[in-house]
Design a protein around this motif. Structure first.
Motif, mmCIF file in Angstrom:
data_model
loop_
_atom_site.group_PDB
_atom_site.id
_atom_site.type_symbol
_atom_site.label_atom_id
_atom_site.label_comp_id
_atom_site.label_asym_id
_atom_site.label_seq_id
_atom_site.Cartn_x
_atom_site.Cartn_y
_atom_site.Cartn_z
ATOM 1 N N UNK A 257 0.711 -1.268 -0.043
ATOM 2 C CA UNK A 257 -0.090 0.026 0.030
ATOM 3 C C UNK A 257 0.966 1.227 -0.089
ATOM 4 N N UNK A 258 0.488 2.204 -0.535
ATOM 5 C CA UNK A 258 1.038 3.559 -0.552
ATOM 6 C C UNK A 258 0.849 4.333 0.817
ATOM 7 N N UNK A 259 1.556 4.721 1.449
ATOM 8 C CA UNK A 259 1.623 5.442 2.693
ATOM 9 C C UNK A 259 1.408 7.104 2.664
ATOM 10 N N UNK A 260 2.436 7.590 1.953
ATOM 11 C CA UNK A 260 2.664 9.047 1.938
ATOM 12 C C UNK A 260 2.644 9.230 0.430
ATOM 13 N N UNK A 261 1.991 10.442 -0.003
ATOM 14 C CA UNK A 261 2.419 10.908 -1.259
ATOM 15 C C UNK A 261 2.496 12.413 -1.427
ATOM 16 N N UNK A 262 3.696 12.933 -2.040
ATOM 17 C CA UNK A 262 3.964 14.227 -2.258
ATOM 18 C C UNK A 262 3.554 14.620 -3.888
ATOM 19 N N UNK A 263 2.914 15.709 -4.174
ATOM 20 C CA UNK A 263 2.507 15.894 -5.377
ATOM 21 C C UNK A 263 2.879 17.506 -5.591
ATOM 22 N N UNK A 264 4.075 17.687 -6.384
ATOM 23 C CA UNK A 264 4.535 18.775 -6.562
ATOM 24 C C UNK A 264 4.943 19.610 -5.156
ATOM 25 N N UNK A 265 5.175 18.920 -4.451
ATOM 26 C CA UNK A 265 5.439 19.672 -2.830
ATOM 27 C C UNK A 265 6.661 20.418 -3.202
ATOM 28 N N UNK A 266 6.504 21.620 -2.566
ATOM 29 C CA UNK A 266 7.773 22.727 -2.798
ATOM 30 C C UNK A 266 7.856 23.628 -1.554
ATOM 31 N N UNK A 267 9.101 23.984 -1.159
ATOM 32 C CA UNK A 267 9.311 25.188 -0.365
ATOM 33 C C UNK A 267 9.823 26.177 -0.707
ATOM 34 N N UNK A 268 9.588 27.620 -0.762
ATOM 35 C CA UNK A 268 10.269 28.552 -1.312
ATOM 36 C C UNK A 268 12.045 28.571 -0.929
ATOM 37 N N UNK A 269 12.748 28.621 -1.697
ATOM 38 C CA UNK A 269 14.381 28.807 -1.671
ATOM 39 C C UNK A 269 14.850 27.549 -1.098
ATOM 40 N N UNK A 270 14.117 26.427 -0.703
ATOM 41 C CA UNK A 270 14.549 25.164 -0.189
ATOM 42 C C UNK A 270 14.344 24.121 -1.021
ATOM 43 N N UNK A 309 4.147 25.283 -1.472
ATOM 44 C CA UNK A 309 3.372 24.758 -2.678
ATOM 45 C C UNK A 309 2.968 23.310 -2.717
ATOM 46 N N UNK A 310 2.024 22.933 -3.763
ATOM 47 C CA UNK A 310 1.908 21.445 -3.880
ATOM 48 C C UNK A 310 1.203 20.820 -2.810
ATOM 49 N N UNK A 311 1.178 19.615 -2.577
ATOM 50 C CA UNK A 311 0.357 19.112 -1.409
ATOM 51 C C UNK A 311 1.307 17.922 -1.139
ATOM 52 N N UNK A 312 0.914 17.479 0.100
ATOM 53 C CA UNK A 312 1.378 16.054 0.792
ATOM 54 C C UNK A 312 0.268 15.477 1.460
ATOM 55 N N UNK A 313 0.090 13.997 1.159
ATOM 56 C CA UNK A 313 -1.125 13.573 1.894
ATOM 57 C C UNK A 313 -0.599 12.062 2.149
ATOM 58 N N UNK A 314 -1.425 11.473 3.049
ATOM 59 C CA UNK A 314 -0.957 10.044 3.166
ATOM 60 C C UNK A 314 -2.151 9.296 4.430
ATOM 61 N N UNK A 315 -2.033 7.949 4.295
ATOM 62 C CA UNK A 315 -2.842 7.291 5.312
ATOM 63 C C UNK A 315 -4.237 7.464 5.085
ATOM 64 N N UNK A 316 -4.716 7.741 3.938
ATOM 65 C CA UNK A 316 -6.337 7.949 3.756
ATOM 66 C C UNK A 316 -6.790 9.081 4.641
ATOM 67 N N UNK A 317 -6.086 9.960 5.158
ATOM 68 C CA UNK A 317 -6.473 11.080 5.940
ATOM 69 C C UNK A 317 -6.555 12.214 4.781
ATOM 70 N N UNK A 331 2.388 7.811 15.544
ATOM 71 C CA UNK A 331 1.856 6.447 15.447
ATOM 72 C C UNK A 331 2.090 6.088 13.882
ATOM 73 N N UNK A 332 2.003 7.037 13.236
ATOM 74 C CA UNK A 332 1.929 6.685 11.564
ATOM 75 C C UNK A 332 3.386 6.996 11.328
ATOM 76 N N UNK A 333 4.062 8.066 11.549
ATOM 77 C CA UNK A 333 5.378 8.299 10.996
ATOM 78 C C UNK A 333 6.289 8.721 12.022
ATOM 79 N N UNK A 334 7.506 8.141 11.988
ATOM 80 C CA UNK A 334 8.589 8.372 12.951
ATOM 81 C C UNK A 334 9.737 9.165 11.916
ATOM 82 N N UNK A 335 10.306 10.261 12.703
ATOM 83 C CA UNK A 335 11.471 10.817 11.812
ATOM 84 C C UNK A 335 12.674 11.022 12.807
#
Length: 466
Positions: A257-270, A309-317, A331-335
């Protein structure tokens, strides 16, 4: 030039039973270039701190003597330059050029000489920005280059380097080695700690291997040391050139299963617009040059930063990860951050591991079971009562991984997970991450470690130039 002499030197951090280093007898003569090796936790960083005069008397117990040109290191600081394992700890100014100039000003260098030396030092390490670049905007690898420029600009008689290329891409690491080679003429004594042993060998003419709490294990020319002791040293954790890191552990199963998806996710200058998916049952390696935005992407995927910019989604939320409640996120993601100490909040290793499960209101018996298991899996049993801030770089990295695992998240995001590891703990960490993947977890690893990519990655995403 600087002459180094240690007689029976030992140091034990306050509150620790075991000595970080002990019984060390060592002479390093003017102009020698030494590669300091040993397993993770052998006391290499502690030894460099002692030579730099940076071990406060009230922070531990010392024995024996340390001398730089016959002086106590605290009286010889103007002869010594040190690059710490975590370069962020030695950046003190808001602008990059000012940071390099800071040390020169404190040494009383004539004003007319300061900025030419700043410019020369920045160029020598391949610093990619103008001197007015904010230090807060630098990636970990860029901060490493800047910190080294500040040390090289001082033209010290004794140059101490603690993992100078650990957070750098291959091109950046080569630049740093070239800069060190140019900065260390016959009048400079060099002591370098480096896990990339094969790459560091052209810089040195002598290898010293120290044993945890037990003095010098081996000492001599590199070829002689590895020929006589190579197999034993590799077994003890030293990265011996020519020996393979580990057999490939990539999975032969299809991810699920797909857990997390990033779609054209961006942070200016980073971070430029980036798209990817993270799936259960795979290890995804994120690679690319310093400054490309890899650590920023890790923060986005971990729900610790909102995309610009763009979006990040995951876990059906329906909500993006950065909007989840803390309890849900852990509980879902550890960093695991690039700098382990940025995520430590308690005064004991065991308490650090217990914190997440306690916040999830696990029963005390289950918390103890989780802590004991993680201490064992990450080789931290003997450090359960230690202060996390007294750990070696490799030990701190393993603790940061363990704290992320403590809440059993379905997905793990790690920034430079193998930084500071010896050969043995590197293999154990790779095996652990492979086991998590096989259990159905998704693993994202931001890394410059080519061996890790070859050995553990099921899929690789390369982010472009900054």
């Amino acid at each position: 030039m600087s002459d180094v002499q240690l007689r029976g030197f030992g140091w034990r951090h306050a509150g620790r039973r075991a000595w970080a280093v002990r019984g060390l007898d060592l002479r390093i003569r003017h102009g020698e270039r030494v590669l300091l090796l040993g397993p993770s936790g052998a006391g290499k960083s502690t030894l460099l701190a002692a030579l730099a005069g940076l071990l406060p008397e009230d922070s531990g117990e010392a024995e024996g003597t340390v001398e730089i040109d016959g002086l106590d290191p605290r009286k010889a600081r103007d002869r010594v330059g040190i690059l710490f394992q975590d370069p962020q700890t030695q950046l003190v100014m808001a602008r990059s050029g000012d940071d390099v100039a800071f040390g020169l000003e404190n040494r009383g260098v004539p004003r007319a000489e300061i900025w030419p030396r700043v410019t020369e030092a920045l160029a020598s390490v391949g610093f990619p920005y103008r001197p007015d670049r904010p230090t807060a905007a630098l990636s970990g690898g860029e901060a490493q280059r800047l910190a080294l420029a500040g040390v090289i600009a001082l033209r010290p008689g004794l140059l101490l380097l603690d993992e100078p290329t650990a957070n750098l891409d291959p091109a950046g690491a080569a630049l740093i080695r070239d800069a060190v080679a140019r900065a260390t003429g016959p009048d400079t004594t060099l002591i370098v700690v480096e896990h990339r042993v094969a790459d560091a060998l052209p810089l040195v003419d002598r290898v010293v291997v120290i044993h945890p709490g037990g003095g010098v294990r081996a000492d001599g020319p590199p070829e002689a040391i590895f020929a006589a002791h190579g197999d034993e040293l590799a077994e003890e954790g030293v990265w011996v050139p020519g020996l393979p890191a580990a057999p490939r552990t990539a999975s032969d199963q299809e991810p699920t299963a797909e857990l997390v998806r990033a779609e054209h996710a961006a942070v200016p200058d980073r971070l430029p617009a980036t798209s990817l998916s993270v799936r259960a049952g795979e290890v995804l390696a994120v690679t690319g040059p310093n400054g490309a935005g890899k650590s920023t992407l890790a923060l986005l995927l971990g729900g610790l930063l909102a995309p610009g910019g763009g979006r990040v989604s995951g876990f059906g939320d329906r909500r993006p990860p950065h909007r989840w409640r803390a309890r849900t996120l852990t509980q879902r993601i550890g960093s695991v951050f690039q700098n382990p100490e940025h995520q430590f909040v308690t005064g004991r290793v065991a308490d650090e591991l217990a914190l997440g499960p306690r916040r999830l209101r696990k029963p005390p018996a289950e918390v103890r079971q989780i802590v004991d298991e993680l201490l064992h899996r990450l080789r931290l049993e003997k450090l359960a009562g230690a202060n996390p801030y007294t750990l070696s770089g490799g030990e701190a990295r393993r603790l940061s991984v363990a704290t992320a695992l403590a809440t059993a998240p379905r997905m793990l995001v790690l920034d430079e997970p193998t930084f500071g590891q010896d050969r043995r703990t590197w293999r154990e960490l790779v095996t652990l991450l492979g086991a998590l993947r096989d259990e159905g977890h998704g693993v994202v690893a931001v890394t410059h470690d080519a061996d890790f990519v070859r050995t553990a990655a099921d899929r690789t995403l390369t982010i472009g130039a900054p």
